[in-house]
Scaffold this motif. Structure first.
Motif, PDB file in Angstrom:
ATOM      1  N   GLU A  46       0.828  -1.169   0.023  1.00 24.38           N
ATOM      2  CA  GLU A  46      -0.006  -0.037  -0.079  1.00 24.38           C
ATOM      3  C   GLU A  46       0.881   1.382  -0.071  1.00 24.38           C
ATOM      4  N   TYR A  47       0.610   2.312  -0.818  1.00 22.21           N
ATOM      5  CA  TYR A  47       1.255   3.585  -1.008  1.00 22.21           C
ATOM      6  C   TYR A  47       0.651   4.430  -0.128  1.00 22.21           C
ATOM      7  N   LEU A  48       1.180   5.193   0.858  1.00 22.46           N
ATOM      8  CA  LEU A  48       0.827   6.094   1.832  1.00 22.46           C
ATOM      9  C   LEU A  48       1.415   7.288   1.687  1.00 22.46           C
ATOM     10  N   CYS A  49       0.529   8.317   1.401  1.00 21.22           N
ATOM     11  CA  CYS A  49       1.201   9.725   1.329  1.00 21.22           C
ATOM     12  C   CYS A  49       1.687  10.091   2.682  1.00 21.22           C
ATOM     13  N   ILE A  50       2.966  10.674   2.441  1.00 20.77           N
ATOM     14  CA  ILE A  50       3.813  10.922   3.630  1.00 20.77           C
ATOM     15  C   ILE A  50       3.177  12.156   4.191  1.00 20.77           C
ATOM     16  N   ARG A  51       2.487  13.021   3.869  1.00 22.83           N
ATOM     17  CA  ARG A  51       1.916  14.284   4.508  1.00 22.83           C
ATOM     18  C   ARG A  51       0.865  13.826   5.486  1.00 22.83           C
ATOM     19  N   CYS A  52       0.000  13.285   4.850  1.00 22.46           N
ATOM     20  CA  CYS A  52      -1.274  13.113   5.449  1.00 22.46           C
ATOM     21  C   CYS A  52      -1.488  11.519   6.063  1.00 22.46           C
ATOM     22  N   GLY A  53      -1.002  10.807   5.359  1.00 21.05           N
ATOM     23  CA  GLY A  53      -0.959   9.263   5.736  1.00 21.05           C
ATOM     24  C   GLY A  53      -1.989   8.588   5.030  1.00 21.05           C
ATOM     25  N   SER A  54      -2.847   9.015   3.988  1.00 19.07           N
ATOM     26  CA  SER A  54      -3.876   8.371   3.629  1.00 19.07           C
ATOM     27  C   SER A  54      -3.445   7.493   2.461  1.00 19.07           C
ATOM     28  N   SER A  55      -4.167   6.531   2.139  1.00 17.19           N
ATOM     29  CA  SER A  55      -3.563   5.567   1.298  1.00 17.19           C
ATOM     30  C   SER A  55      -3.851   6.017  -0.290  1.00 17.19           C
ATOM     31  N   VAL A  56      -2.974   5.980  -1.061  1.00 13.91           N
ATOM     32  CA  VAL A  56      -3.143   6.782  -2.517  1.00 13.91           C
ATOM     33  C   VAL A  56      -2.951   5.676  -3.629  1.00 13.91           C
ATOM     34  N   GLY A  57      -2.812   4.289  -3.286  1.00 13.44           N
ATOM     35  CA  GLY A  57      -2.685   3.422  -4.122  1.00 13.44           C
ATOM     36  C   GLY A  57      -2.217   1.981  -3.627  1.00 13.44           C
ATOM     37  N   ILE A  58      -2.450   1.025  -4.398  1.00  9.70           N
ATOM     38  CA  ILE A  58      -2.084  -0.441  -3.777  1.00  9.70           C
ATOM     39  C   ILE A  58      -1.486  -1.275  -4.956  1.00  9.70           C
ATOM     40  N   LYS A  59      -0.331  -1.810  -4.766  1.00 12.46           N
ATOM     41  CA  LYS A  59       0.232  -2.323  -5.710  1.00 12.46           C
ATOM     42  C   LYS A  59       0.686  -3.813  -5.558  1.00 12.46           C
ATOM     43  N   LEU A  60       0.477  -4.938  -6.422  1.00 13.98           N
ATOM     44  CA  LEU A  60       0.967  -6.119  -6.112  1.00 13.98           C
ATOM     45  C   LEU A  60       2.391  -6.302  -6.868  1.00 13.98           C
ATOM     46  N   GLU A  61       3.292  -6.698  -6.142  1.00 12.20           N
ATOM     47  CA  GLU A  61       4.536  -7.030  -6.645  1.00 12.20           C
ATOM     48  C   GLU A  61       4.725  -8.660  -6.593  1.00 12.20           C
ATOM     49  N   LYS A  62       4.809  -9.173  -7.996  1.00 16.11           N
ATOM     50  CA  LYS A  62       4.992 -10.285  -8.149  1.00 16.11           C
ATOM     51  C   LYS A  62       6.827 -10.600  -8.456  1.00 16.11           C
ATOM     52  N   GLY A  63       7.185 -10.582  -7.121  1.00 12.86           N
ATOM     53  CA  GLY A  63       8.670 -10.605  -6.999  1.00 12.86           C
ATOM     54  C   GLY A  63       9.105 -12.279  -6.993  1.00 12.86           C
ATOM     55  N   LYS A  64       8.488 -12.873  -6.080  1.00 12.47           N
ATOM     56  CA  LYS A  64       8.813 -14.038  -6.034  1.00 12.47           C
ATOM     57  C   LYS A  64       7.752 -15.153  -6.687  1.00 12.47           C
ATOM     58  N   GLU A  65       8.198 -15.714  -7.793  1.00 13.54           N
ATOM     59  CA  GLU A  65       7.480 -16.835  -8.411  1.00 13.54           C
ATOM     60  C   GLU A  65       7.701 -18.285  -7.860  1.00 13.54           C
ATOM     61  N   LYS A  66       6.746 -18.792  -7.575  1.00 14.51           N
ATOM     62  CA  LYS A  66       6.889 -20.040  -6.931  1.00 14.51           C
ATOM     63  C   LYS A  66       6.606 -21.095  -8.300  1.00 14.51           C
ATOM     64  N   VAL A  67       7.496 -21.797  -8.525  1.00  8.24           N
ATOM     65  CA  VAL A  67       7.577 -22.689  -9.737  1.00  8.24           C
ATOM     66  C   VAL A  67       6.829 -24.092  -9.242  1.00  8.24           C
ATOM     67  N   LYS A  68       5.725 -24.098  -9.801  1.00  7.68           N
ATOM     68  CA  LYS A  68       5.039 -25.416  -9.715  1.00  7.68           C
ATOM     69  C   LYS A  68       5.199 -26.438 -10.632  1.00  7.68           C
ATOM     70  N   ILE A  69       5.776 -27.746 -10.238  1.00  8.75           N
ATOM     71  CA  ILE A  69       5.999 -28.332 -11.191  1.00  8.75           C
ATOM     72  C   ILE A  69       4.808 -29.712 -11.359  1.00  8.75           C
ATOM     73  N   LEU A  70       4.249 -29.586 -12.349  1.00  7.24           N
ATOM     74  CA  LEU A  70       3.158 -30.421 -12.341  1.00  7.24           C
ATOM     75  C   LEU A  70       3.475 -31.708 -13.409  1.00  7.24           C
ATOM     76  N   LEU A  71       3.462 -32.792 -12.878  1.00  8.22           N
ATOM     77  CA  LEU A  71       3.862 -33.868 -13.762  1.00  8.22           C
ATOM     78  C   LEU A  71       2.639 -34.390 -14.197  1.00  8.22           C
ATOM     79  N   GLU A  72       2.623 -34.377 -15.455  1.00  5.28           N
ATOM     80  CA  GLU A  72       1.292 -35.139 -16.122  1.00  5.28           C
ATOM     81  C   GLU A  72       1.814 -36.300 -16.843  1.00  5.28           C
ATOM     82  N   PRO A  73       1.014 -37.260 -16.847  1.00  2.00           N
ATOM     83  CA  PRO A  73       1.392 -38.519 -17.245  1.00  2.00           C
ATOM     84  C   PRO A  73       1.101 -38.677 -18.925  1.00  2.00           C
TER      85      PRO A  73
END
Ligand SMILES: [Zn+2]
Length: 73
Positions: A46-73
């Motif tokens: 969440e991004y907060l204004c440093i002056r009044c502290g209100s929320s000005v935005g939300i961001k989803l950071e896809k930094g860590k990608e979990k690798v799912k290995i699906l073994l299909e027969p």
């Protein structure tokens, strides 16, 4: 080696020069990034204004990608 009481300042703050429009201040302001949620698809911040502290935005950071290995027969 002298230990001065563990007064180590961990000044490693993740500071991004991000500015967003704040509806309260009615101008573009520097924002603070705050971790909201840790989701399986990424971390939601969440991004907060440093002056009044209100929320000005939300961001989803896809930094860590979990690798799912699906073994299909
Ligand atoms: Zn503001």
């Amino acid at each position: 080696m002298a230990d001065f009481g563990g007064n180590a300042t961990e000044g490693y703050e993740q500071f991004e020069a991000t500015s967003l429009y704040c509806p309260h201040c009615k101008e573009t302001v520097p924002v603070r990034k705050k971790l909201l949620l840790i989701l399986p698809e990424g971390d939601e911040y969440e991004y907060l204004c440093i002056r009044c502290g209100s929320s000005v935005g939300i961001k989803l950071e896809k930094g860590k990608e979990k690798v799912k290995i699906l073994l299909e027969p």
